[in-house]
Design a protein around this motif. Structure first.
Motif, PDB file in Angstrom:
ATOM      1  N   GLN A 184       1.076  -1.191   0.176  1.00  0.00           N
ATOM      2  CA  GLN A 184      -0.027   0.079   0.052  1.00  0.00           C
ATOM      3  C   GLN A 184       0.875   1.215  -0.064  1.00  0.00           C
ATOM      4  O   GLN A 184       1.880   1.081   0.860  1.00  0.00           O
ATOM      5  CB  GLN A 184      -0.989  -0.084   1.285  1.00  0.00           C
ATOM      6  N   HIS A 185       0.516   2.241  -0.829  1.00  0.00           N
ATOM      7  CA  HIS A 185       1.426   3.496  -1.182  1.00  0.00           C
ATOM      8  C   HIS A 185       0.254   4.476  -1.267  1.00  0.00           C
ATOM      9  O   HIS A 185      -0.366   4.720  -2.116  1.00  0.00           O
ATOM     10  CB  HIS A 185       2.339   3.128  -1.991  1.00  0.00           C
ATOM     11  N   ASN A 186       0.597   5.620  -0.485  1.00  0.00           N
ATOM     12  CA  ASN A 186      -0.364   6.669  -0.522  1.00  0.00           C
ATOM     13  C   ASN A 186      -1.746   6.463  -0.615  1.00  0.00           C
ATOM     14  O   ASN A 186      -2.521   7.032  -1.451  1.00  0.00           O
ATOM     15  CB  ASN A 186       0.155   7.467  -1.944  1.00  0.00           C
ATOM     16  N   GLY A 187      -2.202   5.450   0.053  1.00  0.00           N
ATOM     17  CA  GLY A 187      -3.519   4.999  -0.008  1.00  0.00           C
ATOM     18  C   GLY A 187      -4.220   4.058  -0.800  1.00  0.00           C
ATOM     19  O   GLY A 187      -5.200   3.615  -0.769  1.00  0.00           O
ATOM     20  N   VAL A 188      -3.288   3.761  -1.612  1.00  0.00           N
ATOM     21  CA  VAL A 188      -3.674   2.674  -2.700  1.00  0.00           C
ATOM     22  C   VAL A 188      -2.781   1.356  -2.611  1.00  0.00           C
ATOM     23  O   VAL A 188      -1.479   1.461  -2.327  1.00  0.00           O
ATOM     24  CB  VAL A 188      -3.242   3.365  -4.067  1.00  0.00           C
ATOM     25  N   TYR A 189      -3.595   0.423  -2.857  1.00  0.00           N
ATOM     26  CA  TYR A 189      -3.142  -0.960  -2.661  1.00  0.00           C
ATOM     27  C   TYR A 189      -2.634  -1.330  -3.800  1.00  0.00           C
ATOM     28  O   TYR A 189      -3.313  -1.226  -5.003  1.00  0.00           O
ATOM     29  CB  TYR A 189      -4.096  -1.872  -2.255  1.00  0.00           C
ATOM     30  N   HIS A 190      -1.659  -1.905  -4.225  1.00  0.00           N
ATOM     31  CA  HIS A 190      -1.083  -2.499  -5.188  1.00  0.00           C
ATOM     32  C   HIS A 190      -0.907  -4.156  -5.326  1.00  0.00           C
ATOM     33  O   HIS A 190      -0.327  -4.308  -4.179  1.00  0.00           O
ATOM     34  CB  HIS A 190       0.300  -1.955  -5.865  1.00  0.00           C
ATOM     35  N   LEU A 191      -1.072  -4.634  -6.013  1.00  0.00           N
ATOM     36  CA  LEU A 191      -1.333  -6.427  -6.043  1.00  0.00           C
ATOM     37  C   LEU A 191      -0.814  -6.690  -7.331  1.00  0.00           C
ATOM     38  O   LEU A 191      -1.215  -6.549  -8.309  1.00  0.00           O
ATOM     39  CB  LEU A 191      -2.544  -6.874  -5.685  1.00  0.00           C
ATOM     40  N   PHE A 192       0.537  -6.975  -7.489  1.00  0.00           N
ATOM     41  CA  PHE A 192       1.073  -7.746  -8.745  1.00  0.00           C
ATOM     42  C   PHE A 192       0.973  -9.091  -8.698  1.00  0.00           C
ATOM     43  O   PHE A 192       0.585  -9.789  -7.669  1.00  0.00           O
ATOM     44  CB  PHE A 192       2.573  -7.437  -8.847  1.00  0.00           C
ATOM     45  N   TYR A 193       1.152  -9.812  -9.917  1.00  0.00           N
ATOM     46  CA  TYR A 193       0.836 -11.460  -9.932  1.00  0.00           C
ATOM     47  C   TYR A 193       1.639 -11.838 -11.027  1.00  0.00           C
ATOM     48  O   TYR A 193       1.744 -11.581 -11.988  1.00  0.00           O
ATOM     49  CB  TYR A 193      -0.473 -11.677  -9.896  1.00  0.00           C
ATOM     50  N   GLN A 194       2.031 -13.130 -10.793  1.00  0.00           N
ATOM     51  CA  GLN A 194       2.724 -13.962 -11.780  1.00  0.00           C
ATOM     52  C   GLN A 194       1.319 -14.330 -12.735  1.00  0.00           C
ATOM     53  O   GLN A 194       0.483 -14.869 -12.549  1.00  0.00           O
ATOM     54  CB  GLN A 194       3.175 -15.245 -11.295  1.00  0.00           C
ATOM     55  N   TRP A 195       1.813 -13.961 -14.056  1.00  0.00           N
ATOM     56  CA  TRP A 195       0.906 -14.142 -15.311  1.00  0.00           C
ATOM     57  C   TRP A 195       1.572 -14.534 -16.486  1.00  0.00           C
ATOM     58  O   TRP A 195       2.438 -13.888 -16.865  1.00  0.00           O
ATOM     59  CB  TRP A 195       0.075 -12.807 -15.432  1.00  0.00           C
ATOM     60  N   ASN A 196       0.771 -15.607 -16.887  1.00  0.00           N
ATOM     61  CA  ASN A 196       1.020 -15.887 -18.280  1.00  0.00           C
ATOM     62  C   ASN A 196       0.042 -15.705 -19.238  1.00  0.00           C
ATOM     63  O   ASN A 196      -1.196 -16.665 -19.124  1.00  0.00           O
ATOM     64  CB  ASN A 196       1.520 -17.577 -18.347  1.00  0.00           C
ATOM     65  N   PRO A 197       0.003 -14.932 -20.084  1.00  0.00           N
ATOM     66  CA  PRO A 197      -1.216 -14.224 -20.840  1.00  0.00           C
ATOM     67  C   PRO A 197      -1.327 -15.140 -22.071  1.00  0.00           C
ATOM     68  O   PRO A 197      -2.490 -15.071 -22.547  1.00  0.00           O
ATOM     69  CB  PRO A 197      -0.842 -13.064 -21.034  1.00  0.00           C
ATOM     70  N   LEU A 198      -0.463 -15.934 -22.295  1.00  0.00           N
ATOM     71  CA  LEU A 198      -0.501 -16.982 -23.762  1.00  0.00           C
ATOM     72  C   LEU A 198      -1.164 -18.248 -23.279  1.00  0.00           C
ATOM     73  O   LEU A 198      -1.198 -18.759 -24.468  1.00  0.00           O
ATOM     74  CB  LEU A 198       0.894 -16.671 -24.337  1.00  0.00           C
ATOM     75  N   VAL A 202       7.817  -7.846 -18.173  1.00  0.00           N
ATOM     76  CA  VAL A 202       7.686  -8.711 -19.342  1.00  0.00           C
ATOM     77  C   VAL A 202       9.054  -9.467 -19.605  1.00  0.00           C
ATOM     78  O   VAL A 202       9.831  -8.827 -19.677  1.00  0.00           O
ATOM     79  CB  VAL A 202       7.306  -8.176 -20.433  1.00  0.00           C
ATOM     80  N   PRO A 203       9.028 -10.712 -19.706  1.00  0.00           N
ATOM     81  CA  PRO A 203      10.535 -11.496 -19.607  1.00  0.00           C
ATOM     82  C   PRO A 203      11.176 -10.903 -21.109  1.00  0.00           C
ATOM     83  O   PRO A 203      10.434 -10.716 -21.947  1.00  0.00           O
ATOM     84  CB  PRO A 203      10.257 -12.938 -19.342  1.00  0.00           C
ATOM     85  N   GLY A 204      12.468 -11.059 -21.087  1.00  0.00           N
ATOM     86  CA  GLY A 204      13.059 -10.871 -22.412  1.00  0.00           C
ATOM     87  C   GLY A 204      14.616 -10.501 -22.491  1.00  0.00           C
ATOM     88  O   GLY A 204      15.282 -10.557 -23.368  1.00  0.00           O
ATOM     89  N   ALA A 205      14.687  -9.827 -21.287  1.00  0.00           N
ATOM     90  CA  ALA A 205      16.164  -9.248 -21.114  1.00  0.00           C
ATOM     91  C   ALA A 205      17.144 -10.477 -20.920  1.00  0.00           C
ATOM     92  O   ALA A 205      16.586 -11.690 -20.647  1.00  0.00           O
ATOM     93  CB  ALA A 205      16.313  -8.514 -19.921  1.00  0.00           C
ATOM     94  N   HIS A 262      13.731 -16.315 -19.288  1.00  0.00           N
ATOM     95  CA  HIS A 262      12.742 -17.172 -19.091  1.00  0.00           C
ATOM     96  C   HIS A 262      11.754 -16.970 -17.765  1.00  0.00           C
ATOM     97  O   HIS A 262      11.338 -18.089 -17.355  1.00  0.00           O
ATOM     98  CB  HIS A 262      13.806 -18.592 -18.886  1.00  0.00           C
ATOM     99  N   GLY A 263      11.793 -15.856 -17.692  1.00  0.00           N
ATOM    100  CA  GLY A 263      10.471 -15.547 -16.662  1.00  0.00           C
ATOM    101  C   GLY A 263      10.937 -14.458 -15.926  1.00  0.00           C
ATOM    102  O   GLY A 263      12.035 -14.356 -15.228  1.00  0.00           O
ATOM    103  N   CYS A 264       9.950 -13.439 -15.313  1.00  0.00           N
ATOM    104  CA  CYS A 264      10.004 -12.502 -14.420  1.00  0.00           C
ATOM    105  C   CYS A 264       9.458 -13.407 -13.222  1.00  0.00           C
ATOM    106  O   CYS A 264       8.113 -13.139 -13.079  1.00  0.00           O
ATOM    107  CB  CYS A 264       9.260 -11.446 -14.780  1.00  0.00           C
ATOM    108  N   TYR A 265      10.148 -13.967 -12.326  1.00  0.00           N
ATOM    109  CA  TYR A 265       9.569 -14.790 -11.414  1.00  0.00           C
ATOM    110  C   TYR A 265       9.263 -13.940 -10.179  1.00  0.00           C
ATOM    111  O   TYR A 265       9.458 -12.795 -10.147  1.00  0.00           O
ATOM    112  CB  TYR A 265      10.628 -15.963 -10.881  1.00  0.00           C
ATOM    113  N   THR A 281      12.954 -11.942  -9.233  1.00  0.00           N
ATOM    114  CA  THR A 281      13.856 -13.078  -9.861  1.00  0.00           C
ATOM    115  C   THR A 281      13.795 -13.202 -11.117  1.00  0.00           C
ATOM    116  O   THR A 281      12.822 -13.455 -11.693  1.00  0.00           O
ATOM    117  CB  THR A 281      13.663 -14.380  -9.078  1.00  0.00           C
ATOM    118  N   GLY A 282      14.805 -12.880 -11.861  1.00  0.00           N
ATOM    119  CA  GLY A 282      15.006 -13.059 -13.340  1.00  0.00           C
ATOM    120  C   GLY A 282      15.334 -14.538 -13.483  1.00  0.00           C
ATOM    121  O   GLY A 282      16.441 -14.848 -12.987  1.00  0.00           O
TER     122      GLY A 282
END
Length: 469
Positions: free
Chosen positions: A47-61, A89-92, A97-100, A116-117
């Motif tokens: 939570q930052h400045n009153g806003v909750y952020h939730l990121f998540y592992q996601w394979n859109p494909l 997004v992975p690729g560097a 092989h994934g932004c873990y 984790t890269g």
């Protein structure tokens, strides 16, 4: 795949896949789920400045564990959420092989992601880098690159950084697998988030008197609650026992005392966080009002994922509801975040013998239940909860072979709070002393049928859908 190409394919997957996903009758009304594809670990919960952020592992494909990006939602109330630009997004070369999984902190007034890269090589080996990304003015995140290579003495399985501030320094716990296939939690220290010093192993297999305890410990999370340090982790490789450790991989916690100077953690026994079928990779955050909040993945890796019926609609898995944590008599309690009461609609109260109870709609509902005596609760003929006076048993048919499977809790049962969504149930026992979370896939408009000789007092609410826009 290059980042740019993956993003183009993700946009196509969303445009073509969302109409089908939204037609799925098992699509949740108020739990967070991926628009398309596969969701797993919650990441960067903050939570930052009153806003909750939730990121998540996601394979859109697709509905498999590839192409791991970081999706991103935000909310001001833990109930209604908004999609944000894809954060990672992975690729560097360092995350090809994934932004873990990882976490988020606020540094220099900006949200900074620590992740984790994952890199795999053609001959089958792998390595891992701990990396940073920083919030930009457009609401996206700019990669800053690796800040920690693979530490000596460990396999390529070192991942899931959880970072926090203590006094005048940053600290990190990392999940690891050493060269003798023993799961560990590593403690690191930094003055600037960029230069990290490995302080030592603070917990793991063959440490602190616990003997063999799994070959890999994932998703560590260390925090202080009421003056006690709590270490959450996910040991892989525990042998199943008669009534616990029954999932493919476990999620649990230790309480104890962390000595920051000596890098030692004097802890008590391991306890499972959830006694149900689906719960893994939880992550906590300290809210601005002082509450410690937790969100988990309502899934388990490699546990019958290929057989989930939602795959036919192009998506799989959900998050748990957000939960408030407290320590009571040395035990970690979890209760649904109080904000979820905003979803409550029409209420119905009833008392009497379980055999005479009305059938209640549980497509999207909340139930408070105070039992005196034995009872059973059949949910849409798809999952059954039985209490025999000493043992609470949750039963469903296995998705793979159709055979009955069970999960258990023992204790003195005084109260149940049960949250239902279209394809999930979360059972909070004795105001959070224990939880049983599960996915289940009933037919349309499922009903709760109660039976037994118990006297029951119950209150039932229908729950409104949340906003996800």
């Amino acid at each position: 795949m290059e980042e740019h190409d993956l993003m183009k394919q993700a946009v196509q997957a969303l445009m073509s896949g969302m109409p089908k996903a939204l037609r799925d009758p098992h699509r949740p009304a108020w739990h967070l789920a991926p628009s398309v594809g596969l969701l797993n670990d919650p990441n960067g919960f903050i939570q930052h400045n009153g806003v909750y952020h939730l990121f998540y592992q996601w394979n859109p494909l697709g509905c498999d564990h590839r192409n791991k990006c970081w999706g991103h939602w935000q909310s001001t109330d833990l109930v209604n959420w908004q999609h944000q630009p894809v954060a990672l997004v992975p690729g560097a070369c360092y995350d090809s092989h994934g932004c873990y999984s990882g976490s988020a902190v606020v540094a220099d007034g900006k949200i900074t992601l620590v992740y984790t890269g994952n890199v795999k090589y053609a001959e089958g080996s792998r390595t891992a880098y701990q990396c940073l990304a920083q919030e930009n003015a457009q609401g996206g995140y700019d990669k800053l690159g690796p800040v920690l290579p693979l530490p000596a003495g460990y396999s390529g399985h070192v991942r899931d950084p959880k970072v926090w501030r203590h006094q005048d320094a940053w600290y990190m716990v990392l999940g690891a697998r050493d060269l003798q296939d023993r799961g560990k939690v590593l403690l690191l220290r930094s003055d600037d988030l960029r230069s990290w010093q490995l302080r030592g192993e603070i917990a793991g297999s063959q440490l602190n008197g616990i003997g063999d305890f799994g070959y890999m410990w994932e998703c560590p999370d260390l925090f202080t609650l009421d003056g006690v340090e709590v270490l959450i982790c996910c040991p892989q490789g525990l042998e199943a026992q008669a009534e616990r450790y029954l999932n493919v991989y476990q999620a649990g916690y230790f309480t104890g005392k962390l000595d920051y100077q000596r890098a030692t953690f004097d802890h008590q026994d391991f306890h499972e966080l959830d006694a149900g079928f689906e719960f893994y990779a939880p992550q906590t955050t300290l809210a601005e009002d002082g509450r410690r909040l937790l969100v988990g993945w309502m899934g388990v890796p490699e546990q019958d994922e290929d057989y989930h019926p939602t795959r036919q609609y192009g998506w799989i898995h959900t998050m748990t509801c957000p939960r408030e944590l407290s320590l009571q008599n040395g035990k970690l309690y979890q209760q649904p975040a109080r904000e979820l009461q905003q979803l409550r609609g029409t209420s119905q109260q009833w008392q009497g013998a379980a055999d005479s109870a009305p059938c209640l709609p549980v497509d999207s509902a909340e139930l408070l239940l105070t039992p005196q005596g034995r009872f059973s609760a059949n949910v849409g003929d798809a999952i059954v909860l039985d209490w025999d006076g000493a043992l609470l048993r949750l039963t469903r048919n296995n998705l793979r072979d159709g055979q009955p499977e069970h999960r258990y809790w023992r204790g003195d049962l005084a109260h149940l709070q049960i949250l239902f969504d279209h394809s999930s149930v979360e059972i909070f026992i004795n105001h959070g002393e224990a939880v049983m979370s599960a996915r289940y896939f009933p037919g349309p408009q499922p009903l709760l049928q109660l039976g037994g000789d118990a006297h029951l007092a119950l209150e039932h609410w229908s729950l409104a859908p949340c906003m996800l826009e």
